[in-house]
Design a protein around this motif. Structure first.
Motif, PDB file in Angstrom:
ATOM      1  N   PRO A   1       0.840  -1.213   0.000  1.00  0.00           N
ATOM      2  CA  PRO A   1       0.000   0.000   0.000  1.00  0.00           C
ATOM      3  C   PRO A   1       0.870   1.256   0.000  1.00  0.00           C
ATOM      4  N   GLY A   2       0.468   2.241  -0.764  1.00  0.00           N
ATOM      5  CA  GLY A   2       1.252   3.465  -0.851  1.00  0.00           C
ATOM      6  C   GLY A   2       1.367   4.172   0.484  1.00  0.00           C
ATOM      7  N   THR A   3       0.281   4.170   1.261  1.00  0.00           N
ATOM      8  CA  THR A   3       0.341   4.835   2.567  1.00  0.00           C
ATOM      9  C   THR A   3       1.294   4.119   3.511  1.00  0.00           C
ATOM     10  N   ALA A   4       1.394   2.784   3.398  1.00  0.00           N
ATOM     11  CA  ALA A   4       2.340   2.047   4.238  1.00  0.00           C
ATOM     12  C   ALA A   4       3.771   2.423   3.893  1.00  0.00           C
ATOM     13  N   ASP A   5       4.036   2.584   2.596  1.00  0.00           N
ATOM     14  CA  ASP A   5       5.373   3.016   2.185  1.00  0.00           C
ATOM     15  C   ASP A   5       5.695   4.389   2.761  1.00  0.00           C
ATOM     16  N   ARG A   6       4.748   5.308   2.656  1.00  0.00           N
ATOM     17  CA  ARG A   6       4.980   6.669   3.147  1.00  0.00           C
ATOM     18  C   ARG A   6       5.167   6.688   4.671  1.00  0.00           C
ATOM     19  N   TRP A   7       4.308   5.958   5.410  1.00  0.00           N
ATOM     20  CA  TRP A   7       4.428   5.949   6.865  1.00  0.00           C
ATOM     21  C   TRP A   7       5.729   5.289   7.310  1.00  0.00           C
ATOM     22  N   GLY A   8       6.134   4.235   6.618  1.00  0.00           N
ATOM     23  CA  GLY A   8       7.374   3.556   6.996  1.00  0.00           C
ATOM     24  C   GLY A   8       8.591   4.462   6.867  1.00  0.00           C
ATOM     25  N   ARG A   9       8.640   5.222   5.793  1.00  0.00           N
ATOM     26  CA  ARG A   9       9.785   6.116   5.601  1.00  0.00           C
ATOM     27  C   ARG A   9       9.749   7.286   6.580  1.00  0.00           C
ATOM     28  N   VAL A  10       8.552   7.750   6.914  1.00  0.00           N
ATOM     29  CA  VAL A  10       8.432   8.805   7.915  1.00  0.00           C
ATOM     30  C   VAL A  10       8.914   8.306   9.277  1.00  0.00           C
ATOM     31  N   LEU A  11       8.530   7.086   9.651  1.00  0.00           N
ATOM     32  CA  LEU A  11       8.929   6.535  10.951  1.00  0.00           C
ATOM     33  C   LEU A  11      10.438   6.382  11.071  1.00  0.00           C
ATOM     34  N   SER A  12      11.082   5.861  10.034  1.00  0.00           N
ATOM     35  CA  SER A  12      12.538   5.685  10.106  1.00  0.00           C
ATOM     36  C   SER A  12      13.253   7.035  10.167  1.00  0.00           C
ATOM     37  N   THR A  13      12.746   8.015   9.443  1.00  0.00           N
ATOM     38  CA  THR A  13      13.356   9.347   9.483  1.00  0.00           C
ATOM     39  C   THR A  13      13.205   9.971  10.868  1.00  0.00           C
ATOM     40  N   LEU A  14      12.030   9.799  11.469  1.00  0.00           N
ATOM     41  CA  LEU A  14      11.825  10.298  12.826  1.00  0.00           C
ATOM     42  C   LEU A  14      12.762   9.606  13.817  1.00  0.00           C
ATOM     43  N   THR A  15      12.995   8.312  13.615  1.00  0.00           N
ATOM     44  CA  THR A  15      13.878   7.571  14.515  1.00  0.00           C
ATOM     45  C   THR A  15      15.287   8.147  14.496  1.00  0.00           C
ATOM     46  N   ILE A  16      15.723   8.626  13.351  1.00  0.00           N
ATOM     47  CA  ILE A  16      17.072   9.185  13.236  1.00  0.00           C
ATOM     48  C   ILE A  16      17.128  10.613  13.751  1.00  0.00           C
ATOM     49  N   PHE A  17      16.202  11.443  13.321  1.00  0.00           N
ATOM     50  CA  PHE A  17      16.340  12.884  13.548  1.00  0.00           C
ATOM     51  C   PHE A  17      15.681  13.388  14.829  1.00  0.00           C
ATOM     52  N   LEU A  18      14.685  12.684  15.356  1.00  0.00           N
ATOM     53  CA  LEU A  18      14.044  13.175  16.572  1.00  0.00           C
ATOM     54  C   LEU A  18      15.018  13.235  17.754  1.00  0.00           C
ATOM     55  N   PRO A  19      15.822  12.198  18.006  1.00  0.00           N
ATOM     56  CA  PRO A  19      16.812  12.326  19.087  1.00  0.00           C
ATOM     57  C   PRO A  19      17.816  13.448  18.844  1.00  0.00           C
ATOM     58  N   LEU A  20      18.253  13.608  17.576  1.00  0.00           N
ATOM     59  CA  LEU A  20      19.189  14.683  17.276  1.00  0.00           C
ATOM     60  C   LEU A  20      18.568  16.051  17.548  1.00  0.00           C
ATOM     61  N   LEU A  21      17.301  16.192  17.198  1.00  0.00           N
ATOM     62  CA  LEU A  21      16.617  17.464  17.435  1.00  0.00           C
ATOM     63  C   LEU A  21      16.479  17.754  18.926  1.00  0.00           C
ATOM     64  N   VAL A  22      16.150  16.733  19.703  1.00  0.00           N
ATOM     65  CA  VAL A  22      15.994  16.939  21.143  1.00  0.00           C
ATOM     66  C   VAL A  22      17.313  17.376  21.766  1.00  0.00           C
TER      67      VAL A  22
END
Length: 528
Positions: free
Chosen positions: A371-392
């Protein structure tokens, strides 16, 4: 042999431009940018004719020494950026290294960096044509200096070809390149602050730096006219001997390493990787299609040099802003405090380009009916995993170092709006637009058939869209400068607008993909 290699280089360049309109546009834009840069440098060199010989000497020696050093650094950190005529391709031909060297040298100078360097080098003549001795010294210095630039790059990349082609070095190269860029930006800012302290102090620093640069290998050739202008004939003779010896030594070194490469060419690059288990990655996300995509792309963030480049590239500007604001006496704490918001603004560009990085491997999504939405959500989640700690970490450090805890609310609100909004805009842009990117095993700095222009435009569109999304929150942040309590309103507003854009962007981007999976696969798999 020289004419043959030059024709080969021009033919390959012409065919590449015919194959991709994007590459043609990218070359034109790059050429125009370089032309503007060269014009500015030449104008500065002409203006130096009306300054004292001492000032002209210091400025030209330091500037051209940095030019030579730039060729060496960029050739190592951006290895293979102009390998159109790769020496390894001649390994099966009955040709020796000494026969290839002249042609490879001339072919290597054919390109935007080489032509720009030659033009800037000729600009030295515009500066020093004040007398016959100075003109003769410049006429000798220019070819020696240009040859030094070209040979430094060629000899260094030939010497470290095997090491530079490894994935480990490419990972490190992006970090080093980011550090170099950050150091240059901080140094330039501090130099500007020093200029405000007094022109005498700046002039003394310039003279000292030029003297040191002139006695390094990068400045030997360029220091000749400066020595003649000062009447220092013995140092001029020493610099001439050293410059000639350096060119000769680099030529022999290049020949030696090229000869070795012709019998043991470096192909492919990278070390063999042993498969292993990454259970913690699989347990990090739910057992859903989106979780599977997130786990896969999270591994890419560690293993793929192109993703490592994204982390390093996004961190440069915020870190520079924080460092310069704190180190410069005239720096503004406001700039440092809001630097994390800049990182949040840029993050969405990674999601916008993710599909292009997949290349032909994207067939797995198409054939399994992802599903296209699954692809989009998956990439958003991995990006958040990398950058959210850096932002904090960056946000806490910026507020703590500046002591502006009163701005914590506005910073949180604007960062949340930009982070969630950029991910939403990036998810939509990534579903709308794809292009072929350099493959994972290739040099991440290599230009694909698109010439890098689509990635640049995607970055610009995503960033502009994120700025529009963040306008309501930004308005509250500006209002908080006059009414501090308004700043805390930016937190719920930023979270709400960012979350809304994220959901809409993922949903619409996913629907676009579901309707266009075959076209998307064709776009990212286009022949490079």
């Amino acid at each position: 042999m020289v004419a043959l290699l030059v024709r080969l280089k021009l033919t390959l360049l012409r065919n590449g431009l015919r194959r991709s309109a994007w590459r043609t546009v990218g070359l034109v834009i790059g050429g125009l940018y370089a032309l503007g840069l060269v014009a500015g440098v030449l104008a500065g060199l002409v203006a130096l004719r009306w300054t004292s010989p001492a000032t002209t000497a210091d400025v030209t020696v330091l500037t051209f020494a940095l030019l030579s050093a730039g060729w060496l650094v960029l050739s190592l950190l951006v290895f293979g950026v102009d390998e159109t005529v790769d020496p390894a391709k001649f390994a099966l031909l009955p040709v020796r290294a000494r026969e290839l060297l002249p042609g490879l040298l001339v072919a290597g100078a054919i390109g935007v960096p080489g032509v720009a360097t030659v033009l800037i080098g000729l600009g030295l003549l515009l500066t020093w044509t004040r007398s016959v001795p100075l003109t003769l010294a410049a006429l000798v210095a220019v070819p020696l200096g240009v040859l030094t630039c070209l040979l430094l790059a060629r000899a260094a990349t030939a010497a470290f070809a095997a090491f530079l082609s490894s994935r480990r070095f490419r990972d490190l190269a992006f970090v080093l390149l980011a550090l170099v860029g950050a150091a240059l930006a901080v140094g330039g800012n501090l130099l500007g602050g020093l200029a405000q302290a007094g022109p005498e102090r700046l002039r003394a620093l310039l003279a000292t730096a030029a003297q040191v640069a002139g006695w390094t290998p990068f400045g030997w050739a360029w220091a000749l006219p400066a020595d003649v202008a000062r009447g220092a004939w013995v140092p001029a003779l020493v610099h001439l001997v050293l410059a000639v010896a350096l060119v000769a030594g680099l030529w022999k070194a290049w020949e030696h390493f090229l000869a070795a490469r012709l019998v043991e060419p470096v192909e492919g690059g990278g070390e063999a990787a042993r498969a292993g288990h990454s259970g913690w990655v699989d347990r990090l996300y739910p057992a859903t299609p989106a979780g599977a995509v997130a786990a896969r792309t999270l591994r890419y963030w560690r293993r793929d040099p192109r993703y490592v480049a994204g982390i390093a590239g996004f961190l440069i500007a915020p870190v520079v802003l924080i460092a310069t604001s704190l180190l410069n006496p005239g720096g503004s704490p406001l700039v440092a405090v809001f630097a994390p918001s800049l990182l949040a603004l840029l993050v969405g560009a990674s999601v916008a380009q993710d599909l292009s990085y997949d290349g032909s491997a994207l067939w797995a999504h198409v054939t399994t009916g992802m599903p296209g939405t699954a692809d989009r959500w998956g990439r958003v989640l991995s990006t958040l995993t990398i950058f959210l700690p850096l932002l904090v970490v960056m946000l806490v450090a910026a507020v703590a170092l500046t002591g502006r805890w009163d701005l914590l609310g506005p910073v949180l609100g604007l960062t949340a709006a930009f982070l969630l909004g950029s991910l939403g805009v990036g998810a939509f842009v990534g579903g709308l637009w794809q292009w072929p990117a350099p493959p994972p095993g290739a040099n991440p700095f290599q230009k694909g058939s698109s010439g890098g222009l689509p990635a640049f435009l995607s970055f610009g569109v995503t960033t502009l869209g994120t700025l529009v999304v963040g306008l309501p929150t930004a308005a509250l942040v500006v209002g908080s400068l006059f009414r501090p309590w308004v700043g805390w309103l930016s937190v719920p507003v930023g979270l709400a607008t960012g979350a809304l854009v994220l959901v809409l962007g993922v949903g619409r981007g996913g629907r676009l993909l579901e309707r266009r999976w075959p076209e998307v696969l064709s776009a990212v798999s286009e022949s490079r």
